[in-house]
Design an enzyme around this catalytic site. Sequence first.
Site, mmCIF file in Angstrom:
data_model
loop_
_atom_site.group_PDB
_atom_site.id
_atom_site.type_symbol
_atom_site.label_atom_id
_atom_site.label_comp_id
_atom_site.label_asym_id
_atom_site.label_seq_id
_atom_site.Cartn_x
_atom_site.Cartn_y
_atom_site.Cartn_z
ATOM 1 N N LEU A 34 0.814 -1.216 0.000
ATOM 2 C CA LEU A 34 0.000 0.000 0.000
ATOM 3 C C LEU A 34 0.850 1.269 0.000
ATOM 4 C CD1 LEU A 34 -2.649 -1.278 2.561
ATOM 5 C CD2 LEU A 34 -2.661 -1.479 0.071
ATOM 6 N N ALA A 36 0.354 5.947 -0.585
ATOM 7 C CA ALA A 36 -0.542 7.061 -0.268
ATOM 8 C C ALA A 36 -1.836 7.024 -1.088
ATOM 9 C CB ALA A 36 0.190 8.378 -0.486
ATOM 10 N N HIS A 38 -3.581 4.348 -1.899
ATOM 11 C CA HIS A 38 -4.526 3.468 -1.191
ATOM 12 C C HIS A 38 -5.055 4.155 0.072
ATOM 13 C CE1 HIS A 38 -1.898 0.393 -3.283
ATOM 14 N NE2 HIS A 38 -3.095 -0.001 -3.649
#
Length: 288
Positions: A34, A36, A38
């Site tokens: 993940l 930023a 997400h």
Amino acid sequence: MIDTITDLQALRRHILEWRRAGLRIGFVPTMGNLHAGHYSLVELARAHADRVISSVFVNPTQFGPSEDFTRYPRTPEADTSGLEAAGCDALWLPTVEGMYPFGIDLASNIRLPGVADVLEGVHRPGHFDGVCTVVARLFNQVQPDVAAFGKKDFQQLAVIAQMVTDLAYPLELLRGEIVRESDGLAMSSRNQYLSPAERSTATVIHRTLRGMRDEMLAGTARLVVEARAGVELAEAGFEVDYTAVRTPDLVEPSAAPQVYAAPGRRVALIAARLGRTRLIDNIEFELP
Ligand code: PAF
């Protein structure tokens, strides 16, 4: 503290508790690693729901045989702490066996004709069948009120929107803006495959998209815009899958060129490879 759930019965109990408390459930499906982009989807879901649950599942059915399923970056610890920091309440971690209990070969498949067959559908045959097949299962498992997807995968959003309407899923789709690095490169888990030299070349994609938008706004014909963008990318060292200007429904352009000169929303899209890394990006704009 985020609740990590690895078993479908436990997930169902969790969701039932939230439902009994009258809480609105937001969902952010992911394949992990993940960034930023997400986390901005978690925030978006948070703004439309009382509880947010995210899933991390690297879905084998959406990767082609020569694609990067085995080397796709898996970073479970960082994902868990990142989701917690982003305000996510629960993390759903399905297994391949749980997701496809009869095995992948015997899995019920969702195949969406039309929007899934163009652009990415041409270059990654079967990709959206895999995406729809897993997203339908995830929706059935989580039963969210809202689900957030990023606009970076513009076509994926169009495909899922069609599936949600066609199969009458009782949920609202949220569309998250593309999150970019300071030099314009769209955030993607695949960016980390890039060598330092490729990473610096990768910024050409966003520059080319902005150029496509500006040329369209200046009245240049769509085919010319697409062709010039292809040349710009190839000269920078990309192997180009497509450069395209479309209406947001992504239907193949009609033979009538005036349709693309008419006022309305447009999206310019690029898919291109740098070495072994395939990157996609897009930019939306309005023709006055
Ligand atoms: O966009 C993704 O990360 C994936 O395609 C999704 C929606 C989580 C399905 O596996």
